[in-house]
Design an enzyme around this catalytic site. Structure first.
Site, PDB file in Angstrom:
ATOM      1  CE1 TYR A 153      -4.780   3.040  -6.172  1.00 54.64           C
ATOM      2  CE2 TYR A 153      -5.199   0.683  -6.135  1.00 54.64           C
ATOM      3  CZ  TYR A 153      -4.387   1.756  -5.840  1.00 54.64           C
ATOM      4  OH  TYR A 153      -3.193   1.551  -5.216  1.00 54.64           O
ATOM      5  CE  LYS A 160      -0.427  -0.590  -4.718  1.00 59.56           C
ATOM      6  NZ  LYS A 160       1.010  -0.573  -4.363  1.00 59.56           N
TER       7      LYS A 160
HETATM    8  N1  LIG Z   1      -1.160   6.756  -0.423  1.00 61.24           N
HETATM    9  C1  LIG Z   1      -2.074   5.804  -0.366  1.00 61.24           C
HETATM   10  O1  LIG Z   1      -3.284   6.077  -0.264  1.00 61.24           O
HETATM   11  C2  LIG Z   1      -1.639   4.369  -0.423  1.00 61.24           C
HETATM   12  C3  LIG Z   1      -2.499   3.379   0.076  1.00 61.24           C
HETATM   13  C4  LIG Z   1      -2.112   2.048  -0.003  1.00 61.24           C
HETATM   14  C5  LIG Z   1      -0.882   1.720  -0.565  1.00 61.24           C
HETATM   15  N2  LIG Z   1      -0.071   2.721  -1.055  1.00 61.24           N
HETATM   16  C6  LIG Z   1       1.202   2.330  -1.664  1.00 61.24           C
HETATM   17  O2  LIG Z   1       2.259   2.806  -0.869  1.00 61.24           O
HETATM   18  C7  LIG Z   1       3.424   2.855  -1.678  1.00 61.24           C
HETATM   19  C8  LIG Z   1       4.132   4.178  -1.436  1.00 61.24           C
HETATM   20  O3  LIG Z   1       3.347   5.246  -1.920  1.00 61.24           O
HETATM   21  P1  LIG Z   1       3.056   6.567  -1.103  1.00 61.24           P
HETATM   22  O4  LIG Z   1       1.573   6.657  -0.990  1.00 61.24           O
HETATM   23  O5  LIG Z   1       3.910   6.662   0.094  1.00 61.24           O
HETATM   24  O6  LIG Z   1       3.415   7.713  -2.157  1.00 61.24           O
HETATM   25  P2  LIG Z   1       4.808   8.408  -2.535  1.00 61.24           P
HETATM   26  O7  LIG Z   1       4.500   9.190  -3.777  1.00 61.24           O
HETATM   27  O8  LIG Z   1       5.365   9.138  -1.391  1.00 61.24           O
HETATM   28  O9  LIG Z   1       5.750   7.163  -2.875  1.00 61.24           O
HETATM   29  C9  LIG Z   1       5.743   6.506  -4.120  1.00 61.24           C
HETATM   30  C10 LIG Z   1       7.186   6.245  -4.430  1.00 61.24           C
HETATM   31  O10 LIG Z   1       7.325   5.469  -5.630  1.00 61.24           O
HETATM   32  C11 LIG Z   1       8.547   5.900  -6.211  1.00 61.24           C
HETATM   33  N3  LIG Z   1       8.679   5.477  -7.599  1.00 61.24           N
HETATM   34  C12 LIG Z   1       7.866   5.769  -8.639  1.00 61.24           C
HETATM   35  N4  LIG Z   1       8.379   5.251  -9.781  1.00 61.24           N
HETATM   36  C13 LIG Z   1       9.540   4.618  -9.435  1.00 61.24           C
HETATM   37  C14 LIG Z   1      10.528   3.895 -10.157  1.00 61.24           C
HETATM   38  N5  LIG Z   1      10.458   3.715 -11.488  1.00 61.24           N
HETATM   39  N6  LIG Z   1      11.580   3.365  -9.475  1.00 61.24           N
HETATM   40  C15 LIG Z   1      11.686   3.530  -8.136  1.00 61.24           C
HETATM   41  N7  LIG Z   1      10.782   4.223  -7.387  1.00 61.24           N
HETATM   42  C16 LIG Z   1       9.732   4.760  -8.049  1.00 61.24           C
HETATM   43  C17 LIG Z   1       8.503   7.415  -6.048  1.00 61.24           C
HETATM   44  O11 LIG Z   1       9.769   8.017  -6.236  1.00 61.24           O
HETATM   45  C18 LIG Z   1       7.981   7.545  -4.630  1.00 61.24           C
HETATM   46  O12 LIG Z   1       9.061   7.589  -3.719  1.00 61.24           O
HETATM   47  C19 LIG Z   1       2.972   2.624  -3.118  1.00 61.24           C
HETATM   48  O13 LIG Z   1       3.163   1.265  -3.458  1.00 61.24           O
HETATM   49  C20 LIG Z   1       1.489   2.922  -3.027  1.00 61.24           C
HETATM   50  O14 LIG Z   1       0.737   2.293  -4.049  1.00 61.24           O
HETATM   51  C21 LIG Z   1      -0.412   4.021  -0.972  1.00 61.24           C
END
Ligand SMILES: NC(=O)c1ccc[n+]([C@@H]2O[C@H](COP(=O)([O-])OP(=O)(O)OC[C@H]3O[C@@H](n4cnc5c(N)ncnc54)[C@H](O)[C@@H]3O)[C@@H](O)[C@H]2O)c1
Length: 254
Positions: A153, A160
């Site tokens: 990570y 984070k």
């Molecule tokens: N998937 C996991 O395992 C997980 C676990 C914990 C937390 N998260 C967090 O959840 C959140 C959403 O991620 P996800 O897993 O749904 O994946 P996802 O890829 O569906 O969403 C990530 C989003 O970030 C957006 N993004 C990237 N660069 C950007 C920018 N410059 N301006 C605006 N938007 C931008 C993308 O367009 C996308 O919609 C993130 O913060 C991620 O770190 C994810």
């Protein structure tokens, strides 16, 4: 009556229907909210995905690295709703060099991009929406437990950790505006963001076995439910908090 009846919610971060933000938008509508979405880059794709929501939702362009997009956001959102009661930050990105075991060699430029998009943007988004939150409200962000150094990570973990701290400072400074700021720390979910992490399979293999409640890598609903609950009136005195939605992994020894 849903728990978000009458509330106006801005949801960032919908990319596919596997996005955590998609489930948040869907549940928020089912609970009575009016939802406005923002999308980054592939707007026609986001608009297509938005059509799968129970109600049509407008999609506004937002690159959190664009000062112009942030400066005009309140006015653009204001064309669809007369204020906001909730804002969801579901945005994360780190260049490939910042992930996957390259921690000691990642350049500052790549780290800076990760921090700009994944950490600083929590503050930028909240401040950009402030003019629409005159009656107070809730800001919720998506976190991955940053109290440990995880495999692969890397700098996203540092981003984070920064997000967790940023959330507490925002809670301090937005509390007087009657705005609550909280994070949902989700377990690993198979989204686009997760698939772009080299070695993400390490989480996939270990998490379901470690979680006292078990863990479904394809189910974004538990994390989305927590986001919706935090934006409802049922957490009126909670801010600066991190709610773990990870099957319980954070609470047990590995
Ligand atoms: N998937 C996991 O395992 C997980 C676990 C914990 C937390 N998260 C967090 O959840 C959140 C959403 O991620 P996800 O897993 O749904 O994946 P996802 O890829 O569906 O969403 C990530 C989003 O970030 C957006 N993004 C990237 N660069 C950007 C920018 N410059 N301006 C605006 N938007 C931008 C993308 O367009 C996308 O919609 C993130 O913060 C991620 O770190 C994810």
């Amino acid at each position: 009556m849903g728990i978000l009846e009458g509330k106006r919610i801005l949801v960032t971060g919908v990319l596919t229907d596997a996005s955590i933000a998609f489930s948040v938008a869907k549940l928020a509508q089912e609970e009575g909210a009016t939802v406005v979405l923002t999308g980054f880059g592939r707007l026609s794709l986001v608009e297509r995905i938005a059509k799968r929501l129970p109600e049509p939702a407008p999609v506004l362009e937002l690159d959190v690295q664009s000062n112009e997009h942030l400066a005009t956001l309140a006015a653009r959102v204001g064309e669809h709703v007369d204020g906001l009661d909730g804002v969801v930050h579901s945005i994360g990105f780190a260049p490939q060099t910042a992930l996957g075991g390259n921690f000691l060699n990642t350049t500052w430029e790549d780290v800076a991009t990760a921090l700009h998009v994944s950490t600083y943007s929590f503050k930028s988004l909240a401040v950009a929406c402030l003019p629409l939150m005159k009656e107070g409200g809730a800001v919720v962000g998506l976190d991955f437990d940053a109290t440990k150094a995880w495999p692969v990570y890397d700098w996203m973990g540092v981003a984070k950790a920064g997000l967790e701290s940023c959330s507490r400072y925002l809670a301090r400074d937005l509390g007087p505006h009657n705005i609550r700021v909280n994070l949902v720390a989700a377990g690993p979910l198979r989204t686009m963001a997760a698939k772009s992490i080299p070695g993400f399979k390490e989480f996939e293999d270990s998490w379901p076995a470690k979680a006292p409640l078990g863990w479904d890598l394809a189910d974004t609903i538990p994390a989305a439910k927590a986001c919706v609950a935090l934006m409802s009136d049922w957490f009126p005195a909670t801010t600066g908090e991190i709610v773990h939605v990870d099957g319980g992994v954070h609470a047990v020894g590995a």
